[in-house]
Design an enzyme around this catalytic site. Sequence first.
Site, PDB file in Angstrom:
ATOM      1  N   ASN A 207      10.024  -3.478   0.247  1.00  0.00           N
ATOM      2  CA  ASN A 207      11.250  -4.144  -0.194  1.00  0.00           C
ATOM      3  C   ASN A 207      11.376  -5.616   0.178  1.00  0.00           C
ATOM      4  OD1 ASN A 207      13.112  -2.958  -1.948  1.00  0.00           O
ATOM      5  ND2 ASN A 207      13.459  -1.321  -0.484  1.00  0.00           N
ATOM      6  N   GLY A 229       5.498  -8.320   1.381  1.00  0.00           N
ATOM      7  CA  GLY A 229       5.063  -6.930   1.409  1.00  0.00           C
ATOM      8  C   GLY A 229       5.373  -6.126   0.165  1.00  0.00           C
ATOM      9  N   ASP A 230       6.041  -6.746  -0.817  1.00  0.00           N
ATOM     10  CA  ASP A 230       6.354  -5.990  -2.039  1.00  0.00           C
ATOM     11  C   ASP A 230       6.102  -6.902  -3.238  1.00  0.00           C
ATOM     12  OD1 ASP A 230       7.443  -3.997  -3.784  1.00  0.00           O
ATOM     13  OD2 ASP A 230       8.594  -3.206  -2.112  1.00  0.00           O
ATOM     14  N   ASP A 231       6.755  -6.657  -4.375  1.00  0.00           N
ATOM     15  CA  ASP A 231       6.454  -7.473  -5.561  1.00  0.00           C
ATOM     16  C   ASP A 231       6.558  -8.969  -5.257  1.00  0.00           C
ATOM     17  OD1 ASP A 231       6.092  -5.203  -7.142  1.00  0.00           O
ATOM     18  OD2 ASP A 231       8.223  -5.083  -7.608  1.00  0.00           O
TER      19      ASP A 231
END
Length: 421
Positions: A207, A229-231
């Site tokens: 997230n 750590g995400d998109d």
Amino acid sequence: MKLLRPVLWALTTAFVANAHSLPSPQHTCVIPALKDGRDDAPAIREAFSKCGNNGKVVFQKDTTYSVQTALQLHNLKNVQVDLFGTLEYSTDVRYWILHGSYYYFQNISIAMEFSGEDITIDGHGSGTIDGQGQVWYDLALGVGGLYGRPIPFCLRNVKNAVAKNFQIVQSGKWNFVMLESQNILVDNITLSSTSDDFQANPGNLGNTDGFDTINSNNITIQNSWANVGDDCVSFKPGSTNIHVKNLTCYNSAGIAIGSLGQYEGVRDVVENITAEDVSLYGSRNGAYIKTYVGKRTYWPPQGGGGGNGYVRNVVFKNFHIENITASPVLIQQCTHWAGYNVPACADTPPTGFFSNISWSNFTGYMNEKVGTKAISWTCSPLATCEGFSFKDIDVKSSTGANGTYSCTNVVGYNSACQKTN
Ligand SMILES: *[C@@H]1O[C@H](CO)[C@@H](O)[C@H](O)[C@H]1NC(C)=O
Ligand SMILES: *[C@@H]1O[C@H](CO)[C@@H](O)[C@H](O)[C@H]1NC(C)=O
Ligand SMILES: *[C@@H]1O[C@H](CO)[C@@H](O)[C@H](O)[C@H]1NC(C)=O
Ligand SMILES: *[C@@H]1O[C@H](CO)[C@@H](O)[C@H](O)[C@H]1NC(C)=O
Ligand SMILES: *[C@@H]1O[C@H](CO)[C@@H](O)[C@H](O)[C@H]1NC(C)=O
Ligand SMILES: *[C@@H]1O[C@H](CO)[C@@H](O)[C@H](O)[C@H]1NC(C)=O
Ligand SMILES: *[C@@H]1O[C@H](CO)[C@@H](O)[C@H](O)[C@H]1NC(C)=O
Ligand SMILES: *[C@@H]1O[C@H](CO)[C@@H](O)[C@H](O)[C@H]1NC(C)=O
Ligand SMILES: *[C@@H]1O[C@H](CO)[C@@H](O)[C@H](O)[C@H]1NC(C)=O
């Protein structure tokens, strides 16, 4: 403080009166920092209320501002924000969970939001927003939908803005969010969120998206760099006319459209998106589309589904990819984060549709341990998956073999992604 107020107010009024007749000197507020552990947010609010219209607000260089209460910097008009210094959020999770500004989509919570018109935020290469996210990464571990993780920077209901030359580090959640906004240029932004605990718990940066657009139109994101750590970028529902150019992402989940269809009966539209000249290192996915299950199961933010809508006119081109763990070119239907008892994708066709979506000129190589599928388009058998095309997808396995192509239930392609018509 109370006694000083009328004097300052009189001064401000004088300035405004002056500004009417003379274009300069500009109405400027230099924000003081307490530097004693107390909250600097009141001084920030005061500066924006005095100089947020036809003025300039300055965060001083080599100065750290402690932000302990949520900032809603609204009704701005024609303001230049010089962010030379650092904003550092407090780690009082109890406070932030209860007091961030709420937005209905995935129940997000915002620590600092700007709204208004004609806003320039320039970090001049030194400006920093520090979310002190480690407390959130630790707290959210295994609690995917943890409510209230603060978004450190949000343009909300903004028309005409430039945000440039600053960095956001250790974001508690999504880094840089554009919400119900239009005509925005994002240039030379650096995002970096890493967790102490990453080796033991690689999931705990979940997230921490880089750039997110939601219900926003006409946005350019360029010349930027992210380790998240995400998109790296996520074009969420209502994203239209968005151009991403010259972006480098480390350890991210890739460039995403979606998730779409998460809210039952709601029509999600994503249209006119171009992402080009993108480099992805150690990414999970490349350029991908994710849609929720077609029948609602549990509720957002983690569950949901049963929405509809469409994605059209999307170009993903000139991607260089190294060490990717899943597929560079990917369609993921039946996304769901609500855990157990989720119906099989085949039984719940997503009801959206796609048209004119292309992937071209992808080079690079995949992670040695996993995945050789350069293309993975897997659609529900009951969905209508069409309108996709690809050209020059040359992402090799780590040993140098060609990546494989896999297509399931995609109109116009066989299982090896060869055209059938
Ligand atoms: C989150 O959003 C859902 C609607 O999608 C709502 O029912 C729920 O009350 C919200 N939760 C919080 C904590 O606001
Ligand atoms: C662009 O960002 C980099 C890295 O933060 C910084 O060194 C550089 O000064 C920025 N450029 C400008 C014009 O501020
Ligand atoms: C889109 O936004 C840019 C600012 O980034 C602005 O210059 C341009 O006029 C806008 N285009 C439209 C059609 O409004
Ligand atoms: C791409 O962006 C980087 C900053 O991340 C910058 O240093 C570089 O000059 C940009 N390249 C072009 C062609 O503009
Ligand atoms: C998408 O672009 C097309 C062609 O430029 C334009 O006609 C259409 O209005 C755009 N869609 C949106 C939602 O702006
Ligand atoms: C397909 O999408 C691209 C990018 O938005 C656009 O330039 C092109 O006109 C679209 N083609 C059709 C047939 O709509
Ligand atoms: C393909 O993409 C790379 C960047 O990954 C770029 O350098 C190259 O010029 C592109 N090739 C074409 C034909 O556009
Ligand atoms: C690829 O990523 C893995 C972690 O997923 C890392 O261990 C490995 O060193 C990386 N390989 C290269 C060539 O960067
Ligand atoms: C690998 O793909 C290239 C095109 O990218 C093609 O020219 C070549 O023949 C392929 N090699 C094999 C062994 O299939």
